[in-house]
Design an enzyme around this catalytic site. Structure first.
Site, PDB file in Angstrom:
ATOM      1  N   ARG A  53      65.818  47.677  50.604  1.00  0.00           N
ATOM      2  CA  ARG A  53      65.479  46.279  49.821  1.00  0.00           C
ATOM      3  C   ARG A  53      65.622  45.165  50.233  1.00  0.00           C
ATOM      4  NH1 ARG A  53      67.576  43.463  44.975  1.00  0.00           N
ATOM      5  NH2 ARG A  53      65.775  43.625  43.290  1.00  0.00           N
ATOM      6  N   ILE A  79      61.475  39.658  42.638  1.00  0.00           N
ATOM      7  CA  ILE A  79      61.538  41.290  42.753  1.00  0.00           C
ATOM      8  C   ILE A  79      62.276  41.549  41.510  1.00  0.00           C
ATOM      9  CG2 ILE A  79      63.346  40.795  44.267  1.00  0.00           C
ATOM     10  CD1 ILE A  79      62.785  43.334  45.481  1.00  0.00           C
ATOM     11  N   SER A  80      61.889  42.472  40.977  1.00  0.00           N
ATOM     12  CA  SER A  80      62.394  43.386  39.800  1.00  0.00           C
ATOM     13  C   SER A  80      63.759  44.086  40.168  1.00  0.00           C
ATOM     14  CB  SER A  80      61.669  44.585  39.329  1.00  0.00           C
ATOM     15  OG  SER A  80      60.409  44.151  38.986  1.00  0.00           O
ATOM     16  N   ALA A  81      64.903  43.993  38.944  1.00  0.00           N
ATOM     17  CA  ALA A  81      66.118  44.524  39.365  1.00  0.00           C
ATOM     18  C   ALA A  81      65.748  46.101  39.730  1.00  0.00           C
ATOM     19  CB  ALA A  81      66.849  44.453  38.272  1.00  0.00           C
TER      20      ALA A  81
END
Ligand code: SAH
Length: 228
Positions: A53, A79-81
């Site tokens: 990530r 960016i999503s969790a």
């Protein structure tokens, strides 16, 4: 026990000069936290463990890459969790070889997690912002992910590549999932998407029936950037 890596790859070519040690530890800790926190499948946890990530977030945010929260990626997008990615990947319910459509490539992280499961050449992703699409395409290629990134309006779906086994939106559709996206999914296939206005979005899963209609399941309140 640690999850088995589905698709071990060599992340040489990372701009950290190959010194990924601190990130590997942080990523494993994130996976262990996700394992405890939510009912996430081992397959999805293995995919999250396989994707670096930190390579997907701007360098100013790298130290927070394995915190379980969204991060800015430029152009007003995020960016999503990781837990949200995990929940959505589980709801998508895909297997190796399944073909998947993503609306909203962003930095490409979510697409990489899905690609770990479905394998090379099976993810098509549409991104509205050309600069984000280009950066995501370069990044995914550098990291060894064979994901097709298209610039365009995801509201139109991707008819030239349909049918898909599953599709998902990473941005919230105020008026419900666009018809063209649903129409591109085969009977029995799934569409996972945040829907609704900012402040009252729900995560939904649609299952396409043989007659082309959909069965809808609600998976709780969420917060996503809007579909443009
Ligand atoms: N999955 C992404 C999160 C992206 S945020 C990740 O892992 O980083 C949502 C993305 O949807 C943004 O990049 C935004 O530009 C894009 N987007 C918004 N409206 C869109 C549309 N109509 N078509 C395609 N992409 C869209």
């Amino acid at each position: 026990m640690l999850a088995i890596r589905m698709n071990p790859r060599n992340h040489e070519g990372s701009d950290d000069g190959g010194d990924d040690g601190e990130y590997d530890t942080a990523r494993r800790q994130l996976v262990e936290r996700l394992r405890r926190r939510a009912d996430v499948s081992d397959r999805t946890l293995a995919a999250i463990e396989a994707v670096p990530r930190h390579e997907f977030v701007p360098s100013a945010n790298r130290s927070a890459a394995y915190a379980d929260r969204p991060l800015p990626i430029g152009h007003g997008q995020t960016i999503s969790a990781p837990h949200m990615v995990a929940i959505m990947v589980d709801l998508l319910d895909v297997d190796r070889g399944d073909r998947v459509l993503e609306i909203g490539t962003g930095c490409g992280y979510h697409a990489a997690v899905v690609a770990e499961i479905v394998g090379p050449g099976n993810v098509h992703s549409v991104e509205y912002v050309p600069e984000l699409a280009e950066a995501a395409r370069d990044r995914l290629t550098r990291l060894g992910y064979d994901v097709a990134v298209h610039v365009g309006d995801g509201r139109q779906g991707r008819p030239s590549e349909a049918p898909f086994d599953a599709a998902y939106l990473t941005c919230a559709a105020a008026d419900g999932v666009p018809d063209s996206v649903v129409e591109g999914v085969r009977p029995g296939g799934r569409v996972v998407a945040p829907v609704g206005e900012s402040g009252s979005q729900r995560l939904v899963r649609l299952t396409v029936r043989d007659d082309g209609g959909v069965d809808r399941a609600d998976h709780g309140g969420v917060r996503f950037v809007p579909l443009q």
